[in-house]
Design an enzyme around this catalytic site. Structure first.
Site, PDB file in Angstrom:
ATOM      1  N   ASP A   1      -9.020  -1.630  -7.996  1.00 53.02           N
ATOM      2  CA  ASP A   1      -8.710  -1.767  -6.616  1.00 53.02           C
ATOM      3  C   ASP A   1      -7.532  -2.829  -6.787  1.00 53.02           C
ATOM      4  O   ASP A   1      -6.409  -3.098  -5.864  1.00 53.02           O
ATOM      5  CB  ASP A   1      -8.880  -1.585  -5.264  1.00 53.02           C
ATOM      6  CG  ASP A   1      -8.193  -1.238  -4.446  1.00 53.02           C
ATOM      7  OD1 ASP A   1      -7.518  -0.993  -4.224  1.00 53.02           O
ATOM      8  OD2 ASP A   1      -9.364  -1.469  -3.137  1.00 53.02           O
TER       9      ASP A   1
ATOM     10  N   HIS B   1      -7.438   7.095  -2.813  1.00 49.44           N
ATOM     11  CA  HIS B   1      -7.903   5.905  -2.355  1.00 49.44           C
ATOM     12  C   HIS B   1      -6.692   5.122  -1.052  1.00 49.44           C
ATOM     13  O   HIS B   1      -7.483   4.418   0.323  1.00 49.44           O
ATOM     14  CB  HIS B   1      -8.325   5.116  -3.795  1.00 49.44           C
ATOM     15  CG  HIS B   1      -7.152   3.960  -3.356  1.00 49.44           C
ATOM     16  ND1 HIS B   1      -6.141   4.070  -4.781  1.00 49.44           N
ATOM     17  CD2 HIS B   1      -7.359   2.566  -2.972  1.00 49.44           C
ATOM     18  CE1 HIS B   1      -5.688   2.891  -4.180  1.00 49.44           C
ATOM     19  NE2 HIS B   1      -6.391   1.863  -3.738  1.00 49.44           N
ATOM     20  N   ASP B   2      -5.219   6.091  -1.185  1.00 52.02           N
ATOM     21  CA  ASP B   2      -4.860   4.712   0.121  1.00 52.02           C
ATOM     22  C   ASP B   2      -3.940   5.886   0.530  1.00 52.02           C
ATOM     23  O   ASP B   2      -3.396   4.714   1.404  1.00 52.02           O
ATOM     24  CB  ASP B   2      -4.111   3.160  -0.402  1.00 52.02           C
ATOM     25  CG  ASP B   2      -5.128   2.446  -0.104  1.00 52.02           C
ATOM     26  OD1 ASP B   2      -6.260   2.385   0.572  1.00 52.02           O
ATOM     27  OD2 ASP B   2      -5.097   0.811  -1.590  1.00 52.02           O
TER      28      ASP B   2
ATOM     29  N   HIS C   1       0.818   1.239  -5.928  1.00 56.27           N
ATOM     30  CA  HIS C   1      -0.860   0.471  -6.114  1.00 56.27           C
ATOM     31  C   HIS C   1      -0.918   1.926  -5.767  1.00 56.27           C
ATOM     32  O   HIS C   1      -1.925   1.563  -7.360  1.00 56.27           O
ATOM     33  CB  HIS C   1      -0.580   0.412  -4.400  1.00 56.27           C
ATOM     34  CG  HIS C   1      -2.259  -0.045  -4.060  1.00 56.27           C
ATOM     35  ND1 HIS C   1      -2.650  -0.921  -5.115  1.00 56.27           N
ATOM     36  CD2 HIS C   1      -3.253   0.390  -3.954  1.00 56.27           C
ATOM     37  CE1 HIS C   1      -4.392  -1.093  -4.696  1.00 56.27           C
ATOM     38  NE2 HIS C   1      -4.083  -0.204  -3.894  1.00 56.27           N
TER      39      HIS C   1
ATOM     40  N   HIS D   1       0.771  -1.537   0.050  1.00 56.92           N
ATOM     41  CA  HIS D   1       0.033  -0.086   0.156  1.00 56.92           C
ATOM     42  C   HIS D   1       0.118   1.275   0.186  1.00 56.92           C
ATOM     43  O   HIS D   1       1.252   1.678   0.809  1.00 56.92           O
ATOM     44  CB  HIS D   1      -1.279  -0.063   1.158  1.00 56.92           C
ATOM     45  CG  HIS D   1      -2.190  -0.986   1.300  1.00 56.92           C
ATOM     46  ND1 HIS D   1      -1.633  -1.965   1.471  1.00 56.92           N
ATOM     47  CD2 HIS D   1      -3.484  -0.784  -0.201  1.00 56.92           C
ATOM     48  CE1 HIS D   1      -3.734  -3.118   1.226  1.00 56.92           C
ATOM     49  NE2 HIS D   1      -4.148  -1.951   0.567  1.00 56.92           N
TER      50      HIS D   1
END
Length: 755
Positions: free
Chosen positions: A652, A523-524, A487, A483
């Site tokens: 994802d 998103h992360d 990514h 992560h």
């Protein structure tokens, strides 16, 4: 329409009981119909008015003995014969066929060419019973239905397929301020009260055009010009040719200005309350007596309270799941025992809270159980008793210092070469990672955003966008094996690839594209390299802040906006109109939250039921009209949101759909991150979220097989059916076979041993 059909009554009018009369008489007996034979013309009308026969068969063969046409006119002159079928028996002959118009004008429904054979008579009666008679029974029942509609307190209108009003009951006419019959043949004009009128009408049309009911609130205009808000249920009615021929609208006005109606409802509510709570009746009477001596203000307050209660009770607030349960309960009443028991089991399942989460038993694959349990679980589900512990690992964001901006037009040749084919699915993200020294997001992001014209939509400069990408990428943890910003760049690449597919371009709006790309980038952000369950079990401050619910996803979305808004130099939203910003923000947050795995099965099943299945059902009828209906259905706000959620979810977890070498590298990285979490959980004496991810015993091929089986296959099958992604599905198939082959060799590693 369902109705109870009594025993049919048949009246035979013959001057003598010949073979034809006996044939019909015996046929009636065979069919179970009640039969009466009359020989005298004068007695026919009296007999008919007494018993109201469904079928009258008159002998038309001998006009001199019996004037059949005059008799038929006599019967038809009575209003009671409106729904009666009258058959004339004519002589068989070789003469040239003559016109039936005089025969029909006399009032006959059809003619029967003489044939005394019992089976011929029997077949004729059956055709009448299941044809004209049944139709007349329905028409007869319609009189009762329309009487109910006329007396109904709910406003009801029936429109044609072209939305022309064909019927409106008195309650509807009163609601709209029209005189009796004045609305017939008109089309009510709708008033654009709010900005979402277009979306509302699209949603209504997309439902009713494919035969589904629509229920909601819309605004319309009374005859005097007043705007009113209505609770409406629109029900399409299938007619000739299997097409929708009528629409029935059941309407309730949303306001409480009708004082007579409100007072009536209040009285009924009090009466019902007295009946249901008889033991408190005396206490209620005492309360009323006490109120009689209170001040007028108390009476007004009490009346207002009762009016509010009546309005609440009259609202259509029944939840969809309650409606489903009520339908099943009703179906159980007349069902055989096996069906009733099966429906009991269905009700038991429906009353649970996790309708979309799979349930595993001990016999299931432990890798699948751990994956689903570790990724889909929320809160402290794995704790027992009062166990609780606090993790000591520092999960604070990395440094937020902004590096020196770079220009997309002035980048090193190796990086330029690495991002040259970024529009292709087989793009090498790891080469870009190496070329940019673990900073691929800014370079790929700038090129992707330029390709989609994001700066033009946001009305921001390229310099602002560069600074934004830099601060977002800085807040990804490069120490995480999986992560990290690589990514994020990979998910951004997959999202952009999906947005380039024709089906997506036809379905989504410009603002949807912008929201999807920004959501993919953030998103992360600030992911700690640990799962939600770890944060909850360890009592991490983020879990406390977000009440153990979608902890990381809530943090990613919130931090993404905070980093953007707190520094004007990187605020890519600063020039947007307020409404555009709110719509964009809502879309970004919704997509980031969709990446949380506890809702995985819910999102996938909703997509399959709302998007894939309707498309498959319409696939056999590729007419222009059906295609237009489906396009309208896909573009409703609800379905566009579903599509965006599945799009970012597929992006994802697209690793198993990448070329084999990339798939193996991603598998190595996620496994190492899970191994590290398991090590820390054991070190801190925390519950181990995914026990199979022990670096000493884990089989990586088994974990990949389970992940593909339980999370990837169904979702990508549905996504491929919608978008058409043959290359991805081929990679998925090849990669699954690769992991399967390793597992069959009892290997636990990423690759087979060298020969």
């Amino acid at each position: 329409m369902r109705f109870h059909q009594d025993q049919l009554q048949v009246l035979l009018v013959f001057t003598k009981e010949d073979s034809q009369c006996n044939g019909f008489s015996r046929a009636c007996e065979k069919a179970g119909f009640k039969c009466t034979v009359i020989k005298e013309m004068q007695a026919v009308l009296t007999c008919f008015q007494d018993k109201l026969h469904d079928i009258i068969i008159i002998d038309h063969r001998n006009p001199r003995q019996l004037d059949a046409e005059a008799l038929c006119r006599s019967v038809r002159s009575s209003k009671l014969s409106e729904n009666t079928v009258i058959v004339g028996v004519v002589r068989r002959g070789d003469k040239e066929e003559v016109s039936l118009m005089p025969f029909l004008a006399a009032g006959f429904t059809r003619r029967y060419i003489e044939n005394p054979n019992i089976m011929a008579c029997y077949n004729e009666l059956l055709q009448l019973a299941f044809g004209e008679v049944q139709s007349q029974l329905k028409l007869r029942a319609c009189n009762s239905v329309f009487t109910a509609l006329e007396k109904s307190q709910e406003a009801i209108e029936i429109t044609s397929e072209d939305h022309i009003i064909q019927y409106a009951n008195p309650a509807f006419e009163t609601t709209m301020g029209y005189q009796s019959g004045e609305l017939i043949g008109k089309e009510l004009a709708q008033v654009p009260i709010n900005e979402k009128k277009g979306d509302l009408l699209d949603a209504i049309n997309s439902c009713i055009k494919i035969g589904k009911e629509w229920q909601g609130v819309y605004h319309t205009q009374k005859k005097n010009g007043d705007n009113i808000q209505q609770n409406v249920k629109i029900i399409p009615v299938i007619g000739q040719g299997g097409k929708i021929r009528h629409y029935v609208s059941i309407i309730r006005v949303c306001n409480g200005n009708n004082k007579i109606e409100t007072v009536t409802e209040s009285v009924q509510t009090d009466s019902q309350a007295d009946n249901l709570a008889g033991k408190h009746k005396d206490r209620r009477k005492s309360s009323v007596d006490a109120k009689a001596v209170c001040c007028r203000t108390s009476e007004v307050s009490n009346q207002r309270r009762h009016s509010s209660l009546a309005r609440v009770q009259s609202m259509m607030i029944e939840a969809p799941i309650t409606k489903v349960i009520n339908i099943i309960n009703a179906a159980q009443e007349n069902s055989p025992m096996p069906v009733t028991e099966a429906l009991d089991r269905v009700l038991e399942i429906l009353r649970t809270t996790e309708l979309y989460s799979p349930q595993f038993t001990v016999e299931d694959d432990p890798h699948a159980t751990d994956l689903v349990g570790g990724l889909v679980s929320d809160g402290l589900r794995r704790f027992s008793g009062n166990e609780y512990a606090l993790a000591t690992k520092n999960l604070q964001p990395s440094s937020t210092s902004i590096p020196i901006p770079v220009s997309l037009h002035d980048i090193p040749p190796r990086i330029a070469l690495a991002i040259e084919d970024e529009e292709q699915w087989d793009f090498d993200i790891f080469e870009l990672e190496a070329a940019t020294q673990n900073r691929p997001l800014i370079y790929l992001g700038l090129k992707t955003f330029a390709r989609f014209g994001i700066c033009e939509f946001l009305k921001c400069s390229e310099a602002t966008l560069r600074l934004w990408f830099q601060i977002i990428e800085t807040n990804y943890h490069s120490s995480n094996p999986y992560h990290n910003s690589t990514h994020a760049a990979d998910v951004l690449h997959a999202t952009a690839y999906f947005l380039s597919r024709n089906k997506i371009k036809e379905t989504l709006d410009r603002i949807d594209e912008v929201a999807a790309l920004i959501a993919a980038a953030i998103h992360d952000v600030d992911h700690p390299g640990r799962t939600n369950l770890f944060l909850c079990n360890s009592g991490n401050e983020l879990a406390v802040l977000y009440n153990d619910l979608a902890v990381l996803e809530s943090h990613h979305a919130a931090l993404g906006f905070r980093l953007t808004l707190e520094n004007d130099k990187c605020n890519i939203f600063k020039n947007l109109e307020r409404n555009d910003y709110r719509t964009l923000r809502q879309g970004i947050i919704d997509m980031v939250l969709a990446t949380e795995m506890t809702k995985h099965f819910e999102h996938v099943n909703k997509f399959i039921n709302s998007i894939r299945k309707p498309l498959e059902e319409q696939g056999n009828e590729e007419t222009g009209n059906n295609q237009e209906v489906m396009n309208t259905m896909l573009r409703t706000p609800e379905n566009r949101a579903l599509i965006k959620r599945i799009m970012i979810k597929c992006a994802d977890v697209s690793n198993p759909c990448r070329p084999l070498e990339y798939c193996i590298e991603w598998a190595a990285r996620i496994s190492e991150e899970y191994f590290s979490q398991t090590d820390e959980e054991k070190q801190l004496s925390l519950p181990v979220a995914m026990p199979v991810f022990d670096r000493n015993t884990c089989s990586i091929p088994k974990s990949q097989i389970s992940f593909i089986d339980y999370f990837i296959t169904d979702m990508f099958d549905a996504w491929d059916a919608f978008v058409d992604l043959p290359d991805l599905m081929q990679h998925l198939d090849d990669n699954f076979k690769y992991w399967k082959a390793l597992d069959e060799q009892k290997l636990r590693s990423l690759r087979p041993p060298p020969e």
